[in-house]
Design a protein around this motif. Structure first.
Motif, PDB file in Angstrom:
ATOM      1  N   GLY A 136       0.774  -1.233   0.000  1.00 46.42           N
ATOM      2  CA  GLY A 136       0.000   0.000   0.000  1.00 46.42           C
ATOM      3  C   GLY A 136       0.806   1.283   0.000  1.00 46.42           C
ATOM      4  N   ASN A 137       2.130   1.181  -0.107  1.00 44.41           N
ATOM      5  CA  ASN A 137       2.992   2.355  -0.147  1.00 44.41           C
ATOM      6  C   ASN A 137       3.778   2.388  -1.451  1.00 44.41           C
ATOM      7  OD1 ASN A 137       2.575   3.424   2.559  1.00 44.41           O
ATOM      8  ND2 ASN A 137       3.630   1.587   3.259  1.00 44.41           N
ATOM      9  N   LEU A 138       4.212   3.584  -1.834  1.00 43.63           N
ATOM     10  CA  LEU A 138       5.102   3.722  -2.983  1.00 43.63           C
ATOM     11  C   LEU A 138       6.536   3.853  -2.492  1.00 43.63           C
ATOM     12  CD1 LEU A 138       3.184   6.228  -5.293  1.00 43.63           C
ATOM     13  CD2 LEU A 138       3.480   3.774  -5.635  1.00 43.63           C
ATOM     14  N   TYR A 139       7.451   3.232  -3.253  1.00 46.55           N
ATOM     15  CA  TYR A 139       8.873   3.279  -2.938  1.00 46.55           C
ATOM     16  C   TYR A 139       9.647   3.654  -4.194  1.00 46.55           C
ATOM     17  CZ  TYR A 139       7.614   0.765   1.293  1.00 46.55           C
ATOM     18  OH  TYR A 139       7.050   0.405   2.495  1.00 46.55           O
ATOM     19  N   ALA A 140      10.737   4.378  -4.016  1.00 46.92           N
ATOM     20  CA  ALA A 140      11.666   4.678  -5.102  1.00 46.92           C
ATOM     21  C   ALA A 140      12.927   3.859  -4.843  1.00 46.92           C
ATOM     22  CB  ALA A 140      12.002   6.165  -5.127  1.00 46.92           C
ATOM     23  N   VAL A 141      13.342   3.100  -5.857  1.00 51.67           N
ATOM     24  CA  VAL A 141      14.538   2.275  -5.731  1.00 51.67           C
ATOM     25  C   VAL A 141      15.549   2.778  -6.755  1.00 51.67           C
ATOM     26  CG1 VAL A 141      15.468  -0.065  -5.839  1.00 51.67           C
ATOM     27  CG2 VAL A 141      13.149   0.310  -4.997  1.00 51.67           C
ATOM     28  N   HIS A 142      16.709   3.186  -6.263  1.00 52.24           N
ATOM     29  CA  HIS A 142      17.800   3.666  -7.127  1.00 52.24           C
ATOM     30  C   HIS A 142      19.023   2.873  -6.747  1.00 52.24           C
ATOM     31  CE1 HIS A 142      20.982   6.489  -8.515  1.00 52.24           C
ATOM     32  NE2 HIS A 142      20.167   6.560  -9.544  1.00 52.24           N
ATOM     33  N   PRO A 143      19.604   2.157  -7.668  1.00 54.34           N
ATOM     34  CA  PRO A 143      20.347   0.913  -7.533  1.00 54.34           C
ATOM     35  C   PRO A 143      20.530   0.308  -6.143  1.00 54.34           C
ATOM     36  CG  PRO A 143      21.431   2.273  -9.140  1.00 54.34           C
ATOM     37  CD  PRO A 143      20.298   3.080  -8.559  1.00 54.34           C
ATOM     38  N   THR A 144      21.167   1.001  -5.214  1.00 54.51           N
ATOM     39  CA  THR A 144      21.445   0.361  -3.929  1.00 54.51           C
ATOM     40  C   THR A 144      20.630   0.941  -2.782  1.00 54.51           C
ATOM     41  OG1 THR A 144      23.302   1.850  -3.595  1.00 54.51           O
ATOM     42  CG2 THR A 144      23.794  -0.270  -4.587  1.00 54.51           C
ATOM     43  N   TYR A 145      19.781   1.917  -3.043  1.00 54.72           N
ATOM     44  CA  TYR A 145      18.993   2.545  -1.992  1.00 54.72           C
ATOM     45  C   TYR A 145      17.503   2.407  -2.263  1.00 54.72           C
ATOM     46  CZ  TYR A 145      23.395   4.823  -0.827  1.00 54.72           C
ATOM     47  OH  TYR A 145      24.699   5.071  -0.498  1.00 54.72           O
ATOM     48  N   LYS A 146      16.730   2.310  -1.193  1.00 53.97           N
ATOM     49  CA  LYS A 146      15.279   2.241  -1.294  1.00 53.97           C
ATOM     50  C   LYS A 146      14.710   3.344  -0.413  1.00 53.97           C
ATOM     51  CE  LYS A 146      11.453  -1.014  -0.720  1.00 53.97           C
ATOM     52  NZ  LYS A 146      11.118  -2.405  -0.339  1.00 53.97           N
ATOM     53  N   PHE A 147      13.783   4.120  -0.965  1.00 61.42           N
ATOM     54  CA  PHE A 147      13.191   5.251  -0.264  1.00 61.42           C
ATOM     55  C   PHE A 147      11.669   5.124  -0.246  1.00 61.42           C
ATOM     56  CE2 PHE A 147      17.025   6.667  -2.433  1.00 61.42           C
ATOM     57  CZ  PHE A 147      17.744   7.254  -1.405  1.00 61.42           C
ATOM     58  N   LEU A 148      11.066   5.435   0.882  1.00 66.26           N
ATOM     59  CA  LEU A 148       9.617   5.524   0.981  1.00 66.26           C
ATOM     60  C   LEU A 148       9.193   6.848   0.362  1.00 66.26           C
ATOM     61  CD1 LEU A 148       6.869   4.569   2.190  1.00 66.26           C
ATOM     62  CD2 LEU A 148       7.476   5.896   4.224  1.00 66.26           C
ATOM     63  N   LEU A 149       8.111   6.834  -0.409  1.00 70.14           N
ATOM     64  CA  LEU A 149       7.567   8.074  -0.961  1.00 70.14           C
ATOM     65  C   LEU A 149       6.407   8.507  -0.070  1.00 70.14           C
ATOM     66  CD1 LEU A 149       7.534   7.463  -4.816  1.00 70.14           C
ATOM     67  CD2 LEU A 149       9.294   8.486  -3.401  1.00 70.14           C
ATOM     68  N   GLU A 150       6.587   9.619   0.610  1.00 71.77           N
ATOM     69  CA  GLU A 150       5.555  10.154   1.493  1.00 71.77           C
ATOM     70  C   GLU A 150       4.785  11.223   0.728  1.00 71.77           C
ATOM     71  OE1 GLU A 150       6.161  13.004   5.088  1.00 71.77           O
ATOM     72  OE2 GLU A 150       6.455  10.931   5.792  1.00 71.77           O
ATOM     73  N   HIS A 151       3.461  11.022   0.592  1.00 72.51           N
ATOM     74  CA  HIS A 151       2.649  11.946  -0.189  1.00 72.51           C
ATOM     75  C   HIS A 151       2.606  13.315   0.477  1.00 72.51           C
ATOM     76  CE1 HIS A 151      -1.223  13.557  -1.857  1.00 72.51           C
ATOM     77  NE2 HIS A 151      -0.511  13.308  -2.927  1.00 72.51           N
ATOM     78  N   LEU A 152       2.855  14.351  -0.302  1.00 72.00           N
ATOM     79  CA  LEU A 152       2.821  15.719   0.193  1.00 72.00           C
ATOM     80  C   LEU A 152       1.500  16.376  -0.235  1.00 72.00           C
ATOM     81  CD1 LEU A 152       4.623  17.603   1.837  1.00 72.00           C
ATOM     82  CD2 LEU A 152       5.683  18.346  -0.283  1.00 72.00           C
ATOM     83  N   TYR A 153       1.296  16.510  -1.543  1.00 79.62           N
ATOM     84  CA  TYR A 153       0.047  17.004  -2.126  1.00 79.62           C
ATOM     85  C   TYR A 153       0.091  16.781  -3.630  1.00 79.62           C
ATOM     86  CZ  TYR A 153       3.032  21.108  -2.757  1.00 79.62           C
ATOM     87  OH  TYR A 153       4.077  21.936  -3.069  1.00 79.62           O
ATOM     88  N   TYR A 154      -1.085  16.692  -4.247  1.00 82.68           N
ATOM     89  CA  TYR A 154      -1.219  16.422  -5.683  1.00 82.68           C
ATOM     90  C   TYR A 154      -0.301  15.278  -6.105  1.00 82.68           C
ATOM     91  CZ  TYR A 154      -3.631  20.895  -5.493  1.00 82.68           C
ATOM     92  OH  TYR A 154      -4.477  21.910  -5.158  1.00 82.68           O
ATOM     93  N   ASN A 155       0.577  15.508  -7.083  1.00 86.63           N
ATOM     94  CA  ASN A 155       1.508  14.473  -7.566  1.00 86.63           C
ATOM     95  C   ASN A 155       2.910  14.678  -7.005  1.00 86.63           C
ATOM     96  OD1 ASN A 155      -0.485  13.265  -9.083  1.00 86.63           O
ATOM     97  ND2 ASN A 155       0.054  14.299 -10.973  1.00 86.63           N
ATOM     98  N   ILE A 156       2.993  15.267  -5.831  1.00 89.79           N
ATOM     99  CA  ILE A 156       4.292  15.552  -5.221  1.00 89.79           C
ATOM    100  C   ILE A 156       4.472  14.691  -3.965  1.00 89.79           C
ATOM    101  CG2 ILE A 156       5.752  17.328  -4.183  1.00 89.79           C
ATOM    102  CD1 ILE A 156       4.310  19.347  -6.023  1.00 89.79           C
ATOM    103  N   PHE A 157       5.633  14.062  -3.901  1.00 92.19           N
ATOM    104  CA  PHE A 157       5.988  13.190  -2.785  1.00 92.19           C
ATOM    105  C   PHE A 157       7.353  13.616  -2.245  1.00 92.19           C
ATOM    106  CE2 PHE A 157       3.067  10.903  -5.400  1.00 92.19           C
ATOM    107  CZ  PHE A 157       2.366  10.048  -4.565  1.00 92.19           C
ATOM    108  N   VAL A 158       7.636  13.257  -1.007  1.00 93.55           N
ATOM    109  CA  VAL A 158       8.958  13.471  -0.418  1.00 93.55           C
ATOM    110  C   VAL A 158       9.590  12.100  -0.256  1.00 93.55           C
ATOM    111  CG1 VAL A 158      10.231  14.258   1.614  1.00 93.55           C
ATOM    112  CG2 VAL A 158       8.271  15.561   0.783  1.00 93.55           C
ATOM    113  N   ILE A 159      10.856  11.966  -0.704  1.00 94.17           N
ATOM    114  CA  ILE A 159      11.524  10.675  -0.542  1.00 94.17           C
ATOM    115  C   ILE A 159      12.148  10.613   0.854  1.00 94.17           C
ATOM    116  CG2 ILE A 159      11.920  10.298  -3.008  1.00 94.17           C
ATOM    117  CD1 ILE A 159      14.777  11.165  -2.657  1.00 94.17           C
ATOM    118  N   LYS A 160      11.873   9.502   1.543  1.00 93.51           N
ATOM    119  CA  LYS A 160      12.376   9.279   2.903  1.00 93.51           C
ATOM    120  C   LYS A 160      13.233   8.022   2.891  1.00 93.51           C
ATOM    121  CE  LYS A 160       9.707  12.386   5.040  1.00 93.51           C
ATOM    122  NZ  LYS A 160      10.065  13.277   6.082  1.00 93.51           N
ATOM    123  N   PRO A 161      14.454   8.081   3.412  1.00 94.46           N
ATOM    124  CA  PRO A 161      15.313   6.894   3.408  1.00 94.46           C
ATOM    125  C   PRO A 161      14.734   5.794   4.293  1.00 94.46           C
ATOM    126  CG  PRO A 161      16.332   8.652   4.677  1.00 94.46           C
ATOM    127  CD  PRO A 161      15.094   9.220   4.051  1.00 94.46           C
TER     128      PRO A 161
END
Length: 91
Positions: A23-48
């Protein structure tokens, strides 16, 4: 949420994969995984997902839409100008 998922590429920074897990979105960039925390509209903040000693990567990630209303590129303000990652077409 599924419309955000996929691989996004930038020639200088490589590929970021957006995944939906538990139920959450994550951003994966080769060796790191970040939780995407919804801010507003289509904008998210990446959290390690774990402590990163060298830096605090809490950047805003902005998804844009194309003329058909589909999620297309995403941008992150990593420099003075936003860095754009283009969504790859699924085959």
């Amino acid at each position: 949420m599924a419309s955000f998922c996929g691989k996004y590429n930038n020639p200088g920074y490589g590929t970021i994969e957006i995944r939906k897990e538990d139920g959450n979105l994550y951003a994966v960039h080769p060796t790191y995984k970040f939780l995407l925390e919804h801010l507003y509209y289509n904008i998210f903040v990446i959290k390690p997902m774990e402590e990163l000693a060298q830096w605090n990567p809490e950047f805003a990630l902005n998804f844009a839409t194309n003329n058909n209303g589909e999620i297309s590129p995403l941008s992150i303000k990593l420099q003075s100008e936003p860095v754009v990652f283009v969504k790859q077409i699924r085959e």
